[in-house]
Design a protein around this motif. Structure first.
Motif, PDB file in Angstrom:
ATOM      1  N   LYS A  75     -15.321   0.986  44.268  1.00  0.00           N
ATOM      2  CA  LYS A  75     -15.847   1.200  45.631  1.00  0.00           C
ATOM      3  C   LYS A  75     -16.767   2.418  45.678  1.00  0.00           C
ATOM      4  O   LYS A  75     -17.798   2.412  46.344  1.00  0.00           O
ATOM      5  CB  LYS A  75     -14.678   1.371  46.605  1.00  0.00           C
ATOM      6  CG  LYS A  75     -13.929   0.077  46.891  1.00  0.00           C
ATOM      7  CD  LYS A  75     -12.779   0.326  47.872  1.00  0.00           C
ATOM      8  CE  LYS A  75     -12.049  -0.971  48.187  1.00  0.00           C
ATOM      9  NZ  LYS A  75     -10.905  -0.755  49.100  1.00  0.00           N
ATOM     10  N   CYS A  76     -16.379   3.471  44.952  1.00  0.00           N
ATOM     11  CA  CYS A  76     -17.225   4.671  44.907  1.00  0.00           C
ATOM     12  C   CYS A  76     -18.579   4.368  44.264  1.00  0.00           C
ATOM     13  O   CYS A  76     -19.628   4.816  44.745  1.00  0.00           O
ATOM     14  CB  CYS A  76     -16.528   5.779  44.120  1.00  0.00           C
ATOM     15  SG  CYS A  76     -15.073   6.454  44.954  1.00  0.00           S
ATOM     16  N   PHE A  77     -18.554   3.591  43.185  1.00  0.00           N
ATOM     17  CA  PHE A  77     -19.807   3.211  42.528  1.00  0.00           C
ATOM     18  C   PHE A  77     -20.680   2.361  43.450  1.00  0.00           C
ATOM     19  O   PHE A  77     -21.897   2.522  43.488  1.00  0.00           O
ATOM     20  CB  PHE A  77     -19.530   2.462  41.218  1.00  0.00           C
ATOM     21  CG  PHE A  77     -19.117   3.348  40.072  1.00  0.00           C
ATOM     22  CD1 PHE A  77     -19.934   4.394  39.660  1.00  0.00           C
ATOM     23  CD2 PHE A  77     -17.915   3.137  39.410  1.00  0.00           C
ATOM     24  CE1 PHE A  77     -19.568   5.216  38.596  1.00  0.00           C
ATOM     25  CE2 PHE A  77     -17.529   3.951  38.353  1.00  0.00           C
ATOM     26  CZ  PHE A  77     -18.366   4.996  37.954  1.00  0.00           C
ATOM     27  N   MET A  78     -20.040   1.454  44.182  1.00  0.00           N
ATOM     28  CA  MET A  78     -20.795   0.603  45.102  1.00  0.00           C
ATOM     29  C   MET A  78     -21.411   1.429  46.230  1.00  0.00           C
ATOM     30  O   MET A  78     -22.562   1.214  46.622  1.00  0.00           O
ATOM     31  CB  MET A  78     -19.894  -0.495  45.665  1.00  0.00           C
ATOM     32  CG  MET A  78     -19.493  -1.540  44.627  1.00  0.00           C
ATOM     33  SD  MET A  78     -18.216  -2.687  45.192  1.00  0.00           S
ATOM     34  CE  MET A  78     -19.112  -3.657  46.396  1.00  0.00           C
ATOM     35  N   GLU A  79     -20.665   2.389  46.721  1.00  0.00           N
ATOM     36  CA  GLU A  79     -21.176   3.249  47.806  1.00  0.00           C
ATOM     37  C   GLU A  79     -22.337   4.111  47.333  1.00  0.00           C
ATOM     38  O   GLU A  79     -23.285   4.379  48.085  1.00  0.00           O
ATOM     39  CB  GLU A  79     -20.042   4.143  48.331  1.00  0.00           C
ATOM     40  CG  GLU A  79     -19.016   3.380  49.160  1.00  0.00           C
ATOM     41  CD  GLU A  79     -17.793   4.226  49.480  1.00  0.00           C
ATOM     42  OE1 GLU A  79     -17.810   5.434  49.146  1.00  0.00           O
ATOM     43  OE2 GLU A  79     -16.814   3.688  50.046  1.00  0.00           O
ATOM     44  N   SER A  80     -22.282   4.529  46.071  1.00  0.00           N
ATOM     45  CA  SER A  80     -23.367   5.359  45.530  1.00  0.00           C
ATOM     46  C   SER A  80     -24.480   4.507  44.914  1.00  0.00           C
ATOM     47  O   SER A  80     -25.419   5.035  44.334  1.00  0.00           O
ATOM     48  CB  SER A  80     -22.817   6.312  44.466  1.00  0.00           C
ATOM     49  OG  SER A  80     -22.284   5.596  43.371  1.00  0.00           O
ATOM     50  N   ASN A  97     -24.613   0.138  40.935  1.00  0.00           N
ATOM     51  CA  ASN A  97     -24.122  -1.246  40.946  1.00  0.00           C
ATOM     52  C   ASN A  97     -23.821  -1.797  39.567  1.00  0.00           C
ATOM     53  O   ASN A  97     -22.913  -2.601  39.397  1.00  0.00           O
ATOM     54  CB  ASN A  97     -25.137  -2.138  41.660  1.00  0.00           C
ATOM     55  CG  ASN A  97     -25.299  -1.757  43.119  1.00  0.00           C
ATOM     56  OD1 ASN A  97     -24.324  -1.484  43.805  1.00  0.00           O
ATOM     57  ND2 ASN A  97     -26.527  -1.718  43.601  1.00  0.00           N
ATOM     58  N   SER A  98     -24.594  -1.379  38.584  1.00  0.00           N
ATOM     59  CA  SER A  98     -24.359  -1.871  37.227  1.00  0.00           C
ATOM     60  C   SER A  98     -22.975  -1.450  36.736  1.00  0.00           C
ATOM     61  O   SER A  98     -22.228  -2.252  36.165  1.00  0.00           O
ATOM     62  CB  SER A  98     -25.435  -1.332  36.282  1.00  0.00           C
ATOM     63  OG  SER A  98     -25.195  -1.745  34.963  1.00  0.00           O
ATOM     64  N   MET A  99     -22.608  -0.186  36.971  1.00  0.00           N
ATOM     65  CA  MET A  99     -21.301   0.308  36.568  1.00  0.00           C
ATOM     66  C   MET A  99     -20.186  -0.384  37.360  1.00  0.00           C
ATOM     67  O   MET A  99     -19.148  -0.742  36.807  1.00  0.00           O
ATOM     68  CB  MET A  99     -21.248   1.824  36.799  1.00  0.00           C
ATOM     69  CG  MET A  99     -20.067   2.519  36.129  1.00  0.00           C
ATOM     70  SD  MET A  99     -20.149   2.468  34.338  1.00  0.00           S
ATOM     71  CE  MET A  99     -18.653   1.559  33.950  1.00  0.00           C
ATOM     72  N   ALA A 100     -20.433  -0.580  38.653  1.00  0.00           N
ATOM     73  CA  ALA A 100     -19.444  -1.247  39.498  1.00  0.00           C
ATOM     74  C   ALA A 100     -19.152  -2.648  38.983  1.00  0.00           C
ATOM     75  O   ALA A 100     -17.987  -3.048  38.844  1.00  0.00           O
ATOM     76  CB  ALA A 100     -19.951  -1.310  40.944  1.00  0.00           C
ATOM     77  N   VAL A 101     -20.199  -3.405  38.666  1.00  0.00           N
ATOM     78  CA  VAL A 101     -20.019  -4.792  38.200  1.00  0.00           C
ATOM     79  C   VAL A 101     -19.369  -4.820  36.823  1.00  0.00           C
ATOM     80  O   VAL A 101     -18.567  -5.710  36.519  1.00  0.00           O
ATOM     81  CB  VAL A 101     -21.371  -5.537  38.213  1.00  0.00           C
ATOM     82  CG1 VAL A 101     -21.256  -6.896  37.519  1.00  0.00           C
ATOM     83  CG2 VAL A 101     -21.866  -5.714  39.649  1.00  0.00           C
ATOM     84  N   THR A 102     -19.688  -3.839  35.983  1.00  0.00           N
ATOM     85  CA  THR A 102     -19.037  -3.760  34.669  1.00  0.00           C
ATOM     86  C   THR A 102     -17.525  -3.633  34.826  1.00  0.00           C
ATOM     87  O   THR A 102     -16.749  -4.327  34.151  1.00  0.00           O
ATOM     88  CB  THR A 102     -19.580  -2.559  33.870  1.00  0.00           C
ATOM     89  OG1 THR A 102     -20.971  -2.760  33.607  1.00  0.00           O
ATOM     90  CG2 THR A 102     -18.843  -2.400  32.551  1.00  0.00           C
ATOM     91  N   LEU A 103     -17.077  -2.758  35.717  1.00  0.00           N
ATOM     92  CA  LEU A 103     -15.635  -2.577  35.953  1.00  0.00           C
ATOM     93  C   LEU A 103     -15.024  -3.809  36.618  1.00  0.00           C
ATOM     94  O   LEU A 103     -13.900  -4.225  36.291  1.00  0.00           O
ATOM     95  CB  LEU A 103     -15.395  -1.341  36.819  1.00  0.00           C
ATOM     96  CG  LEU A 103     -15.776   0.011  36.199  1.00  0.00           C
ATOM     97  CD1 LEU A 103     -15.549   1.142  37.201  1.00  0.00           C
ATOM     98  CD2 LEU A 103     -14.991   0.277  34.917  1.00  0.00           C
ATOM     99  N   ILE A 104     -15.767  -4.416  37.546  1.00  0.00           N
ATOM    100  CA  ILE A 104     -15.278  -5.611  38.246  1.00  0.00           C
ATOM    101  C   ILE A 104     -14.999  -6.738  37.266  1.00  0.00           C
ATOM    102  O   ILE A 104     -13.943  -7.369  37.297  1.00  0.00           O
ATOM    103  CB  ILE A 104     -16.310  -6.069  39.307  1.00  0.00           C
ATOM    104  CG1 ILE A 104     -16.283  -5.127  40.514  1.00  0.00           C
ATOM    105  CG2 ILE A 104     -16.039  -7.497  39.765  1.00  0.00           C
ATOM    106  CD1 ILE A 104     -17.436  -5.329  41.469  1.00  0.00           C
ATOM    107  N   THR A 105     -15.961  -7.007  36.379  1.00  0.00           N
ATOM    108  CA  THR A 105     -15.823  -8.138  35.457  1.00  0.00           C
ATOM    109  C   THR A 105     -14.834  -7.840  34.323  1.00  0.00           C
ATOM    110  O   THR A 105     -14.102  -8.722  33.885  1.00  0.00           O
ATOM    111  CB  THR A 105     -17.188  -8.503  34.858  1.00  0.00           C
ATOM    112  OG1 THR A 105     -17.786  -7.342  34.266  1.00  0.00           O
ATOM    113  CG2 THR A 105     -18.126  -9.027  35.941  1.00  0.00           C
TER     114      THR A 105
END
Length: 562
Positions: free
Chosen positions: A186-191, A194-202
Motif C-alpha cells: 500500500k505504501c508503494f502504491m501511494e508513493s 508501482n513496479s515494486m508494488a506489483v512485484t510484491l503483489i505477484t
C-alpha cells in the motif's frame, strides 16, 4: 588482473599502493579468513585505484568477484553475499547500487552448482530478514536491488514468516506475514512505486489492487506492469486490459495478450484488426511489396490493400494487385467517388511550377548549377531507398531535389557520381557552400547526415552555409513535412509510391514518371517559407540561419556549427 599497475618506485605512496594491490589480489584468491566488511572495503579500494575507465573497471571487478566467491567464503557464498549486502550501503550512493548489483549478479552462476544448494537454503532465512530490513528502511537499498534479492534467493512467503515469527510457524503465521507485506504494498502504491508494488503483489499473492489501479497503470504508460498485475488477477482483468488497448488503438499490444492468454474466442476480430493496421502502416510508408507479402494469405487483407492503393491514387499498383489476385470484381464493387480520390493530397499544379528538370548528365548538371547560383532562396530535399532491416548497410542517397520559386531540379546523384564525381563535387560545392543562397530544408540534419554517409569522400557534403530547418519554425506539428503541409495548406503529400528501389540504374519508366511527385517536397518548402516570412513581418520574428561542418566523433559522422 587488468588494472593493477606493475611498477617499482622509491616513492612511499607508490609502494603503499603496490602493497594494497598485493593484499587485494591475495584476498580475492582466498576468502576463508576474510570478513565481509574487509572484502567490501578492499573491493572499493580496488575500484578507486583502478587505472581503467569506470565501465571497464566494473567489468573486471565483476569477474574477480565471481572467481572470489569460489574461493572458500565462510560459511558459504550465498550467506557471505547477504552479509556484504548489509555493509555495502555504508559506502554511500556512489558505490552502493553498483556493488550490490555486482554481488547479486555474481551469485547467478552458483545457483546451478549442486554443492552450493545447502548454503543457498540456509542463506534464504538471512536474505528474508534483509528484505524486511530494506522494506522498513533499516538498510537503505534501491528498489531494483530489492527485486534482485527476491529473485536471486527465491524468497517465498514462508521465508518472510520465518524471519518474522521464528522457525516454528503456527496456522495463522502465513496470513499475518502476508498482511505484513500488504502494508508495504500500500505504501508503494501511494508513493506510485508501482513496479515494486506489483512485484510484491505477484510474488506473495497479495490481493490489494482493483480495476482502477490497472487503468491508472495503463494511462501512465506502465504497460508491462499493468499486464503483469492483470495476469496475476486473472482472466477478467486481462480482458479489461485488452479492451482498454483496443479503445486506445494499441492493436499490437492487444493482439499479443489475446495470443498469450488464448482469448481468441472472447476477442475474435483482434488478430485481423492488427494485421490490417500493419498493412496500412506499410502502405503509408510506401512499402507496398512488404505489405503484399503480409496480406497475400488472406483475401480480405488483400482487398484492403487494393483499397489503400486506390485511396492513394496508385493506379499501377491497383491494376497489378487485381491482375495477380483476380480482384477485378472487388474494385467494381467499391463506391466510384472514393476511387482515386486525390483531394487529400497536394497537387503539383497548386504550387505554380513552370518546369521540372531531370538532371542525370554532366551538361545538365552544369546548367542547373548556373541557374541555382543566381537564386536567392532554394528548397532542398533528399530521397533514398527505405531500409527496414536491422544492422544492414544504410541506403545511398539517390535523388536530391532543389527548387526555386518557378523551377525544380531533380538530380540523379548515383548516375552523376558514377559519370564524373569531380564535377559533381565542384558543382554542389558552389551550391552548398554559398553564403548567397538561403537553403531551406525540413529535418535537414537527417538529409545532411545521409548525404555524408553516402558520399563522404566529396567535399561538397562536408560543410554547408546558410541553412534553415523549417521544422524549427513550425513547432508542434506532427506527421513530418506532409503533416505540416496538411496543417498549413490543407493537403498532405502522397507518399504511396516512395518505396521503390531508387538505387537501381537505369531507372524504370514508371520510376521516371514518379520522380515528379518528389519535386513537390522542395517546392512546398518555398511555399511554406513565403507564409513564414509573411507571419514574421506581421509579428516581428527572426529565423535561425546556421552553417554546418561534418566531423568524425568516435567513428561516427556528426554535424557541428561551422
Amino acid at each position: 588482473m587488468g588494472y593493477f599497475e606493475d611498477v617499482t618506485s622509491d616513492d612511499p605512496e607508490t609502494n603503499q599502493h603496490n602493497e594494497q594491490s598485493s593484499i587485494c589480489l591475495h584476498v580475492f584468491s582466498d576468502l576463508s579468513h576474510v570478513p565481509a566488511a574487509m572484502f567490501i572495503y578492499l573491493l572499493k579500494d580496488s575500484y578507486v585505484y583502478g587505472t581503467n575507465k569506470a565501465t571497464s573497471k566494473f567489468k573486471i571487478l565483476m569477474q574477480l568477484v565471481k572467481v572470489a566467491l569460489h574461493n572458500a567464503p565462510q560459511p558459504g557464498p550465498f550467506t557471505y553475499v547477504v552479509q556484504c549486502m548489509y555493509i555495502v550501503p555504508l559506502l554511500g550512493k556512489t558505490y552502493s547500487e553498483g556493488f550490490s548489483h555486482m554481488l547479486m549478479s555474481s551469485l547467478r552462476h552458483l545457483k546451478s552448482v549442486e554443492s552450493m544448494r545447502k548454503d543457498l537454503l540456509e542463506a534464504k532465512h538471512l536474505a528474508a530478514q534483509l528484505v524486511l530490513d530494506i522494506l522498513s528502511s533499516v538498510v537503505p537499498h534501491e528498489n531494483r536491488i530489492l527485486v534482485k534479492l527476491l529473485e536471486t534467493f527465491e524468497i517465498e512467503l514462508r521465508d518472510i514468516a520465518h524471519a518474522l515469527y521464528g522457525s516454528e510457524l503456527y496456522n495463522d503465521d502465513l496470513v499475518k506475514a502476508r498482511e505484513h507485506i500488504r502494508q508495504y504494498v500500500k505504501c508503494f502504491m501511494e508513493s506510485e512505486s508501482n513496479s515494486m508494488a506489483v512485484t510484491l503483489i505477484t510474488r506473495f499473492s497479495i490481493q490489494c489492487c482493483d480495476e482502477s489501479f490497472l487503468i491508472k497503470l495503463i494511462d501512465s504508460n506502465q504497460l508491462e506492469i499493468a499486464e503483469e498485475c492483470a495476469t496475476f488477477m486473472g482472466k477478467e482483468m486481462i480482458s479489461l486490459v485488452i479492451q482498454r488497448y483496443l479503445d486506445m488503438k494499441m492493436l499490437k499490444s492487444a493482439n499479443k495478450l489475446v495470443k498469450e492468454h488464448d482469448l481468441t474466442e472472447e476477442f475474435p476480430d483482434v488478430s485481423y484488426l492488427y494485421k490490417e493496421s500493419l498493412v496500412k502502416k506499410l502502405a503509408e510508408k510506401g512499402c507496398w511489396d512488404i505489405a503484399e507479402v503480409r496480406a497475400k494469405k488472406e483475401t480480405k487483407l488483400m482487398e484492403y490493400l487494393v483499397y489503400l492503393a486506390m485511396e492513394a491514387g496508385y493506379v499501377e499498383k491497383v491494376e497489378e494487385l487485381c491482375q495477380r489476385y483476380s480482384l477485378e470484381g472487388f474494385v467494381d464493387s467499391l463506391v466510384p467517388e472514393r476511387v482515386f480520390c486525390g483531394s487529400d493530397y497536394l497537387d503539383l499544379k497548386k504550387l505554380d511550377v513552370e518546369e521540372i528538370v531531370w538532371v542525370d548528365e554532366i551538361n545538365g548538371l552544369l546548367n542547373a548549377t548556373s541557374y541555382i547560383e543566381a537564386c536567392k532562396i532554394i528548397g532542398m530535399d533528399c530521397e533514398w531507398k527505405p531500409n527496414f532491416e536491422k544492422n544492414s548497410k544504410p541506403s545511398k542517397v539517390s535523388i536530391i531535389q532543389i527548387a526555386s520559386d518557378k523551377l525544380a531540379f531533380i538530380f540523379d546523384l548515383i548516375k552523376l557520381y558514377e559519370d564524373d564525381p569531380k564535377v559533381l563535387d565542384q558543382c554542389f560545392r558552389r551550391i552548398m557552400c554559398s553564403s548567397n543562397i538561403l537553403k531551406l530544408g525540413y529535418d535537414i540534419q537527417c538529409d545532411l547526415h545521409q548525404l555524408t554517409q553516402s558520399y563522404g569522400e566529396l567535399e561538397c557534403f562536408q560543410s554547408y552555409e546558410m541553412l534553415l530547418d523549417m521544422q524549427k519554425l513550425f513547432k508542434g506539428v506532427t506527421g513530418g513535412l506532409s503533416g505540416l503541409s496538411k496543417e498549413i495548406l490543407g493537403a498532405g503529400l502522397n507518399k504511396a509510391r516512395r518505396n521503390s528501389n531508387w538505387e537501381q540504374r537505369p531507372l524504370s519508366q514508371n520510376q521516371v514518371c514518379l520522380v515528379t511527385v518528389f519535386s513537390l517536397k522542395s517546392m512546398l518548402l518555398l511555399t511554406l517559407w513565403s507564409l513564414c516570412i509573411y507571419s514574421m513581418n506581421t509579428s516581428g520574428g527572426n529565423p535561425s540561419l546556421v552553417s554546418l561542418r561534418v566531423a568524425k566523433v568516435n567513428g561516427s559522422l556528426t554535424l557541428f556549427p561551422g
